[in-house]
Design a protein around this motif. Structure first.
Motif, mmCIF file in Angstrom:
data_model
loop_
_atom_site.group_PDB
_atom_site.id
_atom_site.type_symbol
_atom_site.label_atom_id
_atom_site.label_comp_id
_atom_site.label_asym_id
_atom_site.label_seq_id
_atom_site.Cartn_x
_atom_site.Cartn_y
_atom_site.Cartn_z
ATOM 1 N N ASP A 192 0.852 -1.190 0.000
ATOM 2 C CA ASP A 192 0.000 0.000 0.000
ATOM 3 C C ASP A 192 0.885 1.236 0.000
ATOM 4 N N THR B 49 1.028 4.674 0.831
ATOM 5 C CA THR B 49 0.235 5.599 1.633
ATOM 6 C C THR B 49 0.925 6.948 1.694
ATOM 7 N N SER C 222 5.282 2.413 2.307
ATOM 8 C CA SER C 222 4.615 1.199 1.811
ATOM 9 C C SER C 222 4.063 0.458 3.029
ATOM 10 N N ALA D 185 -0.994 -4.106 3.941
ATOM 11 C CA ALA D 185 -2.332 -4.167 3.351
ATOM 12 C C ALA D 185 -3.280 -5.099 4.094
ATOM 13 N N CYS E 5 -7.388 -5.074 4.359
ATOM 14 C CA CYS E 5 -7.997 -4.250 3.305
ATOM 15 C C CYS E 5 -9.237 -4.894 2.698
ATOM 16 N N ASP F 145 -6.941 -1.603 7.514
ATOM 17 C CA ASP F 145 -5.495 -1.785 7.364
ATOM 18 C C ASP F 145 -4.740 -0.633 8.025
ATOM 19 N N ILE G 207 -5.058 5.388 0.546
ATOM 20 C CA ILE G 207 -3.850 4.980 -0.145
ATOM 21 C C ILE G 207 -3.799 5.673 -1.506
ATOM 22 N N LYS H 217 -2.384 0.678 -4.536
ATOM 23 C CA LYS H 217 -2.093 -0.651 -3.985
ATOM 24 C C LYS H 217 -1.624 -1.542 -5.130
ATOM 25 N N ASP I 247 -7.537 4.068 -4.212
ATOM 26 C CA ASP I 247 -8.277 3.769 -2.993
ATOM 27 C C ASP I 247 -9.695 3.298 -3.258
ATOM 28 N N THR J 104 -6.551 -9.520 -0.625
ATOM 29 C CA THR J 104 -7.445 -8.536 -1.257
ATOM 30 C C THR J 104 -8.721 -9.171 -1.790
ATOM 31 N N TYR K 212 -10.448 -3.869 -4.163
ATOM 32 C CA TYR K 212 -9.069 -3.811 -4.651
ATOM 33 C C TYR K 212 -8.698 -4.992 -5.548
#
Length: 275
Positions: free
Chosen positions: A141, A143, A186, A189, A192, A199, A209, A212, A229, A259, A264
Protein backbone atom coordinates in the motif's frame (compact mmCIF):
# COMPACT_ATOMS: atom_id res chain seq x y z
CA UNK A 1 -46.72 72.82 -17.43
CA UNK A 2 -44.06 72.76 -14.71
CA UNK A 3 -40.50 73.51 -15.78
CA UNK A 4 -37.39 72.07 -14.09
CA UNK A 5 -34.72 74.55 -13.09
CA UNK A 6 -31.01 73.96 -12.50
CA UNK A 7 -31.65 74.32 -8.79
CA UNK A 8 -34.10 71.37 -8.95
CA UNK A 9 -31.70 69.14 -10.90
CA UNK A 10 -28.68 69.70 -8.69
CA UNK A 11 -30.09 68.11 -5.50
CA UNK A 12 -31.40 65.15 -7.50
CA UNK A 13 -28.09 64.52 -9.24
CA UNK A 14 -26.21 64.81 -5.96
CA UNK A 15 -28.53 62.28 -4.38
CA UNK A 16 -27.89 59.83 -7.26
CA UNK A 17 -24.13 60.26 -7.00
CA UNK A 18 -24.20 59.73 -3.25
CA UNK A 19 -26.34 56.62 -3.62
CA UNK A 20 -24.07 55.11 -6.27
CA UNK A 21 -20.97 55.87 -4.20
CA UNK A 22 -22.55 54.23 -1.14
CA UNK A 23 -23.60 51.14 -3.16
CA UNK A 24 -20.12 50.77 -4.62
CA UNK A 25 -18.51 50.96 -1.20
CA UNK A 26 -20.85 48.31 0.18
CA UNK A 27 -20.21 45.99 -2.78
CA UNK A 28 -16.45 46.47 -2.52
CA UNK A 29 -16.40 45.81 1.21
CA UNK A 30 -18.53 42.72 0.80
CA UNK A 31 -16.32 41.39 -1.98
CA UNK A 32 -13.15 41.88 0.11
CA UNK A 33 -14.75 40.25 3.13
CA UNK A 34 -15.99 37.37 1.03
CA UNK A 35 -12.58 36.80 -0.54
CA UNK A 36 -10.92 36.72 2.86
CA UNK A 37 -13.37 34.48 4.62
CA UNK A 38 -14.60 32.15 1.91
CA UNK A 39 -12.81 32.67 -1.38
CA UNK A 40 -13.88 29.27 -2.63
CA UNK A 41 -17.49 29.73 -1.60
CA UNK A 42 -18.52 32.76 -3.65
CA UNK A 43 -17.72 34.43 -6.94
CA UNK A 44 -18.04 38.21 -7.26
CA UNK A 45 -18.79 39.13 -10.86
CA UNK A 46 -17.68 42.26 -12.69
CA UNK A 47 -20.98 44.02 -11.99
CA UNK A 48 -20.61 43.50 -8.25
CA UNK A 49 -23.22 40.75 -7.93
CA UNK A 50 -22.33 37.75 -5.78
CA UNK A 51 -22.94 34.14 -6.78
CA UNK A 52 -22.41 31.04 -4.69
CA UNK A 53 -19.79 28.72 -6.18
CA UNK A 54 -20.61 25.02 -6.29
CA UNK A 55 -18.46 23.10 -3.82
CA UNK A 56 -16.15 20.36 -5.06
CA UNK A 57 -16.77 17.09 -3.24
CA UNK A 58 -13.79 14.86 -2.45
CA UNK A 59 -13.13 12.12 -4.94
CA UNK A 60 -10.12 9.95 -4.22
CA UNK A 61 -9.81 9.11 -7.92
CA UNK A 62 -9.36 12.74 -9.03
CA UNK A 63 -6.27 13.06 -11.20
CA UNK A 64 -3.37 15.24 -10.17
CA UNK A 65 -4.02 18.03 -12.70
CA UNK A 66 -7.63 18.81 -11.75
CA UNK A 67 -8.50 22.41 -10.86
CA UNK A 68 -10.23 23.22 -7.57
CA UNK A 69 -8.75 20.05 -6.14
CA UNK A 70 -9.62 19.63 -2.45
CA UNK A 71 -6.67 19.68 -0.06
CA UNK A 72 -8.37 18.05 2.92
CA UNK A 73 -10.10 14.70 3.21
CA UNK A 74 -12.79 14.86 5.86
CA UNK A 75 -13.32 11.09 5.98
CA UNK A 76 -9.61 10.31 6.20
CA UNK A 77 -8.02 13.50 7.59
CA UNK A 78 -4.56 11.93 7.81
CA UNK A 79 -4.27 11.90 4.01
CA UNK A 80 -1.67 14.18 2.41
CA UNK A 81 -4.10 14.89 -0.43
CA UNK A 82 -1.89 16.95 -2.73
CA UNK A 83 0.92 14.44 -2.36
CA UNK A 84 -1.47 11.57 -3.12
CA UNK A 85 -2.50 13.16 -6.42
CA UNK A 86 1.13 13.94 -7.28
CA UNK A 87 1.92 10.24 -6.78
CA UNK A 88 -0.90 9.21 -9.10
CA UNK A 89 0.32 11.66 -11.70
CA UNK A 90 3.67 9.87 -11.66
CA UNK A 91 1.93 6.50 -11.94
CA UNK A 92 0.08 7.83 -14.99
CA UNK A 93 3.45 8.71 -16.54
CA UNK A 94 4.63 5.13 -16.05
CA UNK A 95 1.38 3.71 -17.41
CA UNK A 96 2.00 5.45 -20.72
CA UNK A 97 5.34 3.70 -21.22
CA UNK A 98 6.71 0.14 -21.23
CA UNK A 99 8.66 0.74 -18.02
CA UNK A 100 6.40 -1.51 -15.93
CA UNK A 101 7.15 -4.42 -18.27
CA UNK A 102 10.90 -4.34 -17.64
CA UNK A 103 12.93 -6.38 -15.15
CA UNK A 104 11.27 -6.60 -11.77
CA UNK A 105 13.90 -4.77 -9.73
CA UNK A 106 13.88 -1.91 -12.24
CA UNK A 107 10.08 -1.92 -12.16
CA UNK A 108 10.06 -1.88 -8.36
CA UNK A 109 12.42 1.10 -8.25
CA UNK A 110 10.11 2.98 -10.61
CA UNK A 111 7.13 2.15 -8.40
CA UNK A 112 9.05 3.51 -5.41
CA UNK A 113 9.86 6.68 -7.35
CA UNK A 114 6.24 7.12 -8.39
CA UNK A 115 5.19 6.69 -4.77
CA UNK A 116 7.58 9.34 -3.53
CA UNK A 117 9.95 6.87 -1.86
CA UNK A 118 13.72 6.53 -2.08
CA UNK A 119 15.29 3.20 -2.99
CA UNK A 120 17.14 2.40 0.24
CA UNK A 121 17.82 -1.35 0.20
CA UNK A 122 20.80 -1.09 2.56
CA UNK A 123 19.29 1.13 5.25
CA UNK A 124 18.42 -0.28 8.65
CA UNK A 125 14.79 -1.33 9.21
CA UNK A 126 13.05 1.59 10.86
CA UNK A 127 15.57 4.01 9.40
CA UNK A 128 14.22 4.31 5.89
CA UNK A 129 14.75 0.74 4.65
CA UNK A 130 12.60 0.14 1.55
CA UNK A 131 14.05 -3.15 0.30
CA UNK A 132 10.86 -4.89 1.42
CA UNK A 133 8.51 -2.45 -0.31
CA UNK A 134 6.37 -4.24 -2.94
CA UNK A 135 8.65 -7.27 -2.53
CA UNK A 136 6.35 -9.30 -0.28
CA UNK A 137 2.63 -9.97 -0.01
CA UNK A 138 1.88 -7.30 2.56
CA UNK A 139 3.90 -4.08 2.14
CA UNK A 140 2.07 -3.05 -1.03
CA UNK A 141 0.00 0.00 0.00
CA UNK A 142 1.57 3.28 -1.05
CA UNK A 143 0.24 5.60 1.63
CA UNK A 144 0.68 9.36 1.60
CA UNK A 145 0.17 10.62 5.13
CA UNK A 146 0.13 14.14 6.52
CA UNK A 147 3.12 15.30 8.56
CA UNK A 148 1.12 15.45 11.78
CA UNK A 149 0.25 11.72 11.66
CA UNK A 150 3.68 10.31 10.69
CA UNK A 151 4.26 9.22 14.28
CA UNK A 152 0.84 7.61 14.79
CA UNK A 153 1.05 4.15 16.31
CA UNK A 154 -1.06 1.03 16.08
CA UNK A 155 -3.09 0.80 19.29
CA UNK A 156 -4.19 -2.73 18.51
CA UNK A 157 -7.03 -1.91 16.14
CA UNK A 158 -5.12 -3.18 13.09
CA UNK A 159 -5.23 -6.95 13.42
CA UNK A 160 -2.01 -8.86 12.75
CA UNK A 161 0.20 -5.77 13.12
CA UNK A 162 2.49 -5.22 16.09
CA UNK A 163 1.35 -2.84 18.80
CA UNK A 164 3.10 0.45 18.23
CA UNK A 165 4.36 -0.09 14.67
CA UNK A 166 6.44 3.09 14.84
CA UNK A 167 7.14 4.23 11.28
CA UNK A 168 7.69 7.97 11.66
CA UNK A 169 11.50 8.07 11.38
CA UNK A 170 11.52 5.78 8.35
CA UNK A 171 8.83 7.86 6.64
CA UNK A 172 10.80 11.07 7.12
CA UNK A 173 14.08 9.55 5.91
CA UNK A 174 12.73 7.73 2.85
CA UNK A 175 10.15 10.23 1.54
CA UNK A 176 11.03 12.26 -1.55
CA UNK A 177 10.28 15.93 -0.76
CA UNK A 178 9.44 17.09 -4.29
CA UNK A 179 5.96 15.54 -4.25
CA UNK A 180 4.68 17.96 -1.65
CA UNK A 181 3.88 18.10 2.07
CA UNK A 182 3.53 14.88 4.04
CA UNK A 183 5.33 11.60 3.64
CA UNK A 184 5.11 8.29 1.82
CA UNK A 185 5.39 4.72 3.01
CA UNK A 186 4.61 1.20 1.81
CA UNK A 187 2.23 0.21 4.59
CA UNK A 188 0.77 -3.21 5.32
CA UNK A 189 -2.33 -4.17 3.35
CA UNK A 190 -3.65 -6.78 5.80
CA UNK A 191 -7.27 -5.97 6.62
CA UNK A 192 -8.00 -4.25 3.30
CA UNK A 193 -10.65 -6.84 2.43
CA UNK A 194 -13.01 -5.29 4.98
CA UNK A 195 -15.43 -2.52 4.05
CA UNK A 196 -14.33 0.02 5.11
CA UNK A 197 -10.69 -1.14 5.03
CA UNK A 198 -9.15 -2.06 8.37
CA UNK A 199 -5.50 -1.78 7.36
CA UNK A 200 -2.58 0.34 8.56
CA UNK A 201 -3.25 3.22 6.16
CA UNK A 202 -6.92 3.67 6.99
CA UNK A 203 -6.77 2.87 10.72
CA UNK A 204 -3.33 3.78 12.08
CA UNK A 205 -2.77 6.81 9.85
CA UNK A 206 -6.42 7.60 9.00
CA UNK A 207 -5.27 8.01 5.42
CA UNK A 208 -6.34 6.83 2.00
CA UNK A 209 -3.85 4.98 -0.15
CA UNK A 210 -2.43 6.54 -3.30
CA UNK A 211 -2.26 3.05 -4.81
CA UNK A 212 -2.09 -0.65 -3.98
CA UNK A 213 -0.14 -3.32 -5.86
CA UNK A 214 -2.11 -6.52 -6.46
CA UNK A 215 -0.79 -9.58 -8.30
CA UNK A 216 -3.17 -10.94 -10.92
CA UNK A 217 -4.43 -14.48 -10.15
CA UNK A 218 -3.52 -15.96 -13.52
CA UNK A 219 -1.55 -19.17 -13.95
CA UNK A 220 1.82 -17.72 -12.94
CA UNK A 221 0.78 -14.65 -10.92
CA UNK A 222 3.22 -12.78 -13.16
CA UNK A 223 1.20 -9.61 -13.84
CA UNK A 224 0.38 -6.90 -11.34
CA UNK A 225 -2.02 -3.96 -11.20
CA UNK A 226 -1.81 -0.67 -9.36
CA UNK A 227 -5.25 0.45 -8.16
CA UNK A 228 -6.33 3.53 -6.24
CA UNK A 229 -8.28 3.77 -2.99
CA UNK A 230 -11.54 3.10 -4.82
CA UNK A 231 -10.10 0.07 -6.64
CA UNK A 232 -9.82 1.94 -9.94
CA UNK A 233 -7.07 0.74 -12.29
CA UNK A 234 -4.13 3.15 -12.55
CA UNK A 235 -1.54 0.96 -14.27
CA UNK A 236 -0.48 -2.62 -14.86
CA UNK A 237 2.68 -4.46 -15.78
CA UNK A 238 4.12 -7.84 -16.62
CA UNK A 239 7.84 -7.84 -15.69
CA UNK A 240 10.04 -9.34 -18.38
CA UNK A 241 12.03 -11.58 -16.01
CA UNK A 242 8.98 -13.25 -14.49
CA UNK A 243 8.16 -15.50 -12.92
CA UNK A 244 11.72 -16.38 -11.82
CA UNK A 245 12.77 -12.79 -11.14
CA UNK A 246 9.62 -11.85 -9.23
CA UNK A 247 8.94 -12.01 -5.50
CA UNK A 248 8.38 -15.57 -4.31
CA UNK A 249 5.27 -17.21 -5.79
CA UNK A 250 3.88 -17.80 -2.30
CA UNK A 251 4.12 -14.06 -1.59
CA UNK A 252 2.31 -13.19 -4.81
CA UNK A 253 -0.46 -15.67 -4.10
CA UNK A 254 -0.91 -14.37 -0.54
CA UNK A 255 -0.97 -10.84 -1.86
CA UNK A 256 -4.01 -11.58 -4.00
CA UNK A 257 -5.60 -13.61 -1.22
CA UNK A 258 -5.64 -10.72 1.28
CA UNK A 259 -7.44 -8.54 -1.26
CA UNK A 260 -9.88 -11.19 -2.49
CA UNK A 261 -13.52 -10.20 -2.14
CA UNK A 262 -12.71 -6.49 -1.92
CA UNK A 263 -12.83 -3.59 -4.36
CA UNK A 264 -9.07 -3.81 -4.65
CA UNK A 265 -9.14 -7.26 -6.28
CA UNK A 266 -11.65 -6.56 -9.03
CA UNK A 267 -9.25 -5.24 -11.68
CA UNK A 268 -6.81 -8.10 -11.11
CA UNK A 269 -9.62 -10.63 -11.36
CA UNK A 270 -10.92 -9.00 -14.55
CA UNK A 271 -7.52 -9.31 -16.21
CA UNK A 272 -7.21 -12.94 -15.12
CA UNK A 273 -10.66 -13.76 -16.51
CA UNK A 274 -9.68 -12.38 -19.93
CA UNK A 275 -6.45 -14.34 -20.27
Amino acid sequence: LQTTTKEDVKPLSMRVVRFLTFAASITGSFAKSTNKTNAAGFIVSADGSVHRQQKTSFNSSTSGNETNMPTFDQQYPGTAVARMHAVRARVAELANTEVLNGKWEDVRRKILWAGGLKDLPHARPGQGYTGHSFNDYNHVDLTTMADDVNDNENDGKVQGIAIGNRLGDGIRIASLPELGPGGSWSTCAMGCHHDPPQDVAHIQFRSRIAFKLVWVPNGNFDTFVLVDDDGKLLAQGTPSDGPEGLPNLRERQLNYRITKGSKYAKEAELIASNE
